[in-house]
Design a protein around this motif. Sequence first.
Motif, PDB file in Angstrom:
ATOM      1  N   SER A 115       0.830  -1.200   0.000  1.00  0.00           N
ATOM      2  CA  SER A 115       0.000   0.000   0.000  1.00  0.00           C
ATOM      3  C   SER A 115       0.867   1.253   0.000  1.00  0.00           C
ATOM      4  N   ASN A 116       2.164   1.062  -0.018  1.00  0.00           N
ATOM      5  CA  ASN A 116       3.101   2.175  -0.112  1.00  0.00           C
ATOM      6  C   ASN A 116       3.384   2.425  -1.601  1.00  0.00           C
ATOM      7  N   PRO A 117       3.039   3.604  -2.110  1.00  0.00           N
ATOM      8  CA  PRO A 117       3.242   3.848  -3.545  1.00  0.00           C
ATOM      9  C   PRO A 117       4.704   3.725  -3.968  1.00  0.00           C
ATOM     10  N   ASP A 118       5.619   3.832  -2.999  1.00  0.00           N
ATOM     11  CA  ASP A 118       7.037   3.673  -3.319  1.00  0.00           C
ATOM     12  C   ASP A 118       7.441   2.204  -3.433  1.00  0.00           C
ATOM     13  N   HIS A 119       6.501   1.328  -3.105  1.00  0.00           N
ATOM     14  CA  HIS A 119       6.806  -0.105  -3.179  1.00  0.00           C
ATOM     15  C   HIS A 119       7.246  -0.458  -4.596  1.00  0.00           C
ATOM     16  N   SER A 249      -0.579  -5.396   5.765  1.00  0.00           N
ATOM     17  CA  SER A 249      -1.115  -5.991   6.988  1.00  0.00           C
ATOM     18  C   SER A 249      -1.993  -4.975   7.705  1.00  0.00           C
ATOM     19  N   ILE A 250      -3.195  -5.413   7.999  1.00  0.00           N
ATOM     20  CA  ILE A 250      -4.191  -4.541   8.613  1.00  0.00           C
ATOM     21  C   ILE A 250      -4.730  -5.223   9.866  1.00  0.00           C
ATOM     22  N   PHE A 251      -4.877  -4.455  10.927  1.00  0.00           N
ATOM     23  CA  PHE A 251      -5.520  -4.984  12.130  1.00  0.00           C
ATOM     24  C   PHE A 251      -6.846  -4.248  12.306  1.00  0.00           C
ATOM     25  N   ILE A 252      -7.904  -5.025  12.488  1.00  0.00           N
ATOM     26  CA  ILE A 252      -9.233  -4.431  12.656  1.00  0.00           C
ATOM     27  C   ILE A 252      -9.718  -4.681  14.078  1.00  0.00           C
ATOM     28  N   THR A 253     -10.138  -3.623  14.736  1.00  0.00           N
ATOM     29  CA  THR A 253     -10.665  -3.783  16.078  1.00  0.00           C
ATOM     30  C   THR A 253     -11.781  -2.764  16.298  1.00  0.00           C
ATOM     31  N   ALA A 254     -12.391  -2.823  17.472  1.00  0.00           N
ATOM     32  CA  ALA A 254     -13.463  -1.889  17.833  1.00  0.00           C
ATOM     33  C   ALA A 254     -13.524  -1.868  19.360  1.00  0.00           C
ATOM     34  N   PRO A 255     -14.094  -0.806  19.941  1.00  0.00           N
ATOM     35  CA  PRO A 255     -14.171  -0.752  21.394  1.00  0.00           C
ATOM     36  C   PRO A 255     -14.860  -1.996  21.964  1.00  0.00           C
ATOM     37  N   PHE A 256     -14.395  -2.440  23.115  1.00  0.00           N
ATOM     38  CA  PHE A 256     -14.884  -3.664  23.742  1.00  0.00           C
ATOM     39  C   PHE A 256     -16.414  -3.697  23.838  1.00  0.00           C
ATOM     40  N   GLN A 257     -17.007  -2.619  24.343  1.00  0.00           N
ATOM     41  CA  GLN A 257     -18.460  -2.606  24.549  1.00  0.00           C
ATOM     42  C   GLN A 257     -19.227  -2.738  23.236  1.00  0.00           C
ATOM     43  N   GLN A 258     -18.642  -2.188  22.180  1.00  0.00           N
ATOM     44  CA  GLN A 258     -19.284  -2.273  20.868  1.00  0.00           C
ATOM     45  C   GLN A 258     -19.190  -3.706  20.334  1.00  0.00           C
ATOM     46  N   VAL A 318     -14.518  -1.457   4.133  1.00  0.00           N
ATOM     47  CA  VAL A 318     -14.088  -2.022   2.846  1.00  0.00           C
ATOM     48  C   VAL A 318     -13.661  -0.897   1.905  1.00  0.00           C
ATOM     49  N   GLU A 319     -14.479   0.149   1.843  1.00  0.00           N
ATOM     50  CA  GLU A 319     -14.153   1.264   0.936  1.00  0.00           C
ATOM     51  C   GLU A 319     -12.886   1.990   1.381  1.00  0.00           C
ATOM     52  N   LEU A 320     -12.726   2.122   2.696  1.00  0.00           N
ATOM     53  CA  LEU A 320     -11.521   2.764   3.231  1.00  0.00           C
ATOM     54  C   LEU A 320     -10.268   1.990   2.806  1.00  0.00           C
ATOM     55  N   ILE A 321     -10.314   0.670   2.954  1.00  0.00           N
ATOM     56  CA  ILE A 321      -9.150  -0.149   2.589  1.00  0.00           C
ATOM     57  C   ILE A 321      -8.891  -0.045   1.085  1.00  0.00           C
ATOM     58  N   MET A 322      -9.963   0.001   0.308  1.00  0.00           N
ATOM     59  CA  MET A 322      -9.784   0.124  -1.144  1.00  0.00           C
ATOM     60  C   MET A 322      -9.151   1.468  -1.507  1.00  0.00           C
ATOM     61  N   ARG A 323      -9.534   2.513  -0.791  1.00  0.00           N
ATOM     62  CA  ARG A 323      -8.882   3.812  -1.043  1.00  0.00           C
ATOM     63  C   ARG A 323      -7.408   3.746  -0.651  1.00  0.00           C
ATOM     64  N   MET A 324      -7.127   3.075   0.468  1.00  0.00           N
ATOM     65  CA  MET A 324      -5.739   2.959   0.933  1.00  0.00           C
ATOM     66  C   MET A 324      -4.862   2.265  -0.094  1.00  0.00           C
ATOM     67  N   ILE A 325      -5.398   1.178  -0.660  1.00  0.00           N
ATOM     68  CA  ILE A 325      -4.581   0.437  -1.623  1.00  0.00           C
ATOM     69  C   ILE A 325      -4.789   0.982  -3.023  1.00  0.00           C
TER      70      ILE A 325
END
Lengths: 334, 334
Positions: A115-119, A249-258, A318-325
């Motif tokens: 996801s690094n354009p310099d890759h 590599s992406i880690f997905i999480t959310a607040p515990f209560q959610q 999903v859209e966020l990750i697609m924008r990232m890559i």
Amino acid sequence: MENNQDKCRELARQIYELDADVYQLSGSILGRTFNGDKEQHIATLAALIYTHPQGHVLRSEIALIGNMARTISNKADRSRMMTRYNEILKEIEKIPSSFGSVDIVDEQLAALNISNPDHPKTGDDHLIICIGRTHGSAGTDIGFALADALKINYYDVEIFNMVLDRLEAEKDSFNDRENFDPKLDHIYPSTPAKRRCSDFSRYHGLPKKDAIFFNQSDLIRDMAKKEDFIVMGRCADVILTNNRIPHISIFITAPFQQRVRRMMEVNHLEYKETCKLLKKLDRKHERYYHFYTGRKWGDAVNYDLCINSACYGIKESVELIMRMIDKYPRPHKN
Amino acid sequence: MENNQDKCRELARQIYELDADVYQLSGSILGRTFNGDKEQHIATLAALIYTHPQGHVLRSEIALIGNMARTISNKADRSRMMTRYNEILKEIEKIPSSFGSVDIVDEQLAALNISNPDHPKTGDDHLIICIGRTHGSAGTDIGFALADALKINYYDVEIFNMVLDRLEAEKDSFNDRENFDPKLDHIYPSTPAKRRCSDFSRYHGLPKKDAIFFNQSDLIRDMAKKEDFIVMGRCADVILTNNRIPHISIFITAPFQQRVRRMMEVNHLEYKETCKLLKKLDRKHERYYHFYTGRKWGDAVNYDLCINSACYGIKESVELIMRMIDKYPRPHKN
């Protein structure tokens, strides 16, 4: 620009004068503290540039002038001031070890980060997205939807188990025949797969869970040479990094209560038992990741990116990750 | 589709038959385990759909068929299989509480997240980017470069201190005059700013650091009504969330050893003292954030996104954030 005292003093004078002009044009009197004793201020500023070009204080001084310049209402004046501001920034950039000049990049990590354009594009690399996630964060839903959106394969622990089971079953059939189905090559490399198969039941003398882990690792490494895919967990990020195979590599999480709220809804559970279950699953995840990688699961330094799925939801993640890559299909704004 | 047993059985049959066709067309014999006892398999699958529509096992079963279908070499066959695959996915989506149907989104968080395309555009919102960072991760360099690229203001602790100092000095001048400089309104709201100024020296009976924190909080809240900006630290993310002001919150970090390497280079320090200093600064940051927010600093659940700057570097981190907020100016690929 040489980093000598005369040059620094000249730059300090430019900064001082820009500051004075900007504050005058913006009609503000807030700049006057800075305007106290002109020569004294210039000397202080010059010393700041000379001794600590990296210093955040210099950057903040400059940034404040820039902030103020942007408030000038007359467009021509504003443009003139911003031009001078940018010229000063350029001069500062030329100073050895000026702020912003020492990068944080880890060349080895960056070279593996797709996801690094310099890759560096070699043409051989596949789009491989490793997703780690906390239970209940909808990480697997996001991974599955992302695979669907990108039209690439999706692998999780159940799929690995099914594939390994089938390969093992295949082994028996293979042992009876002379020729292995050549079509399998298209999916999984035939010879190493066969060898892994025949070795699989023996576990190399390892505990079963280790044997499964190492079989999965081999499978991930082999797949990475053949296809684009999304892989959920399995420490795939570390396996690929250790094998110098580019990925994100992406880690997905959310607040515990959610996460609790969602798990209660998904699994029709009570609050207390969900909390207990989630804590147990988190500990299990943590131990698994640490055991096979020596790293702390969920720590942002171990991934390229972390996403708080509660701030986005499944579709927007999903859209966020697609924008990232940079694979986002809709026409770009601007 | 109603979630009744007949419908589930029908869907199970479709999945089974797609699986059989896909494996046949892909020329693989790996599917045959699944092909053991047809009616038994369909019954198991139907039960899986009926009892656990959310279940990851069903998703994995489906995903594996999709993965295999994508390997079919004949384009027309592949397209036909993928159409059936997508139709089955659509049917599953219609099942109440099917996988992917229970979102993780926290509507309150999502509504405040300006990098979420679903964020309601009111026209009043400003582009506010809150950046938290570990020391040495180049977070401030990234923030400053990002402000420059977006042509918006940049605020960090030094700038806040300078602005507050100047406002305080301003107070004395103000007390001598009847009319306050109206141009200041453009930059900071005049009346509350003046009131804060006159209150500032008294600290409301609070310890000085608390007074500074609360003055900064007021300033951030007021600025958010007036302008686009990037703010470094200051618990700005929590201040804005508590005031229900839309923004994006990003945490930037990098592996400890990489931060050490960079700090040694930037500040010309020895290895041991850098490690010591960095650990001390991390603890200080952690305490500050926890004291004013009650939250754990650097924990991914407290931000919209976390970026490992070592995997990108300064320039690419800026570009990554611009892609995330969909403001990236270069022509889009695809």
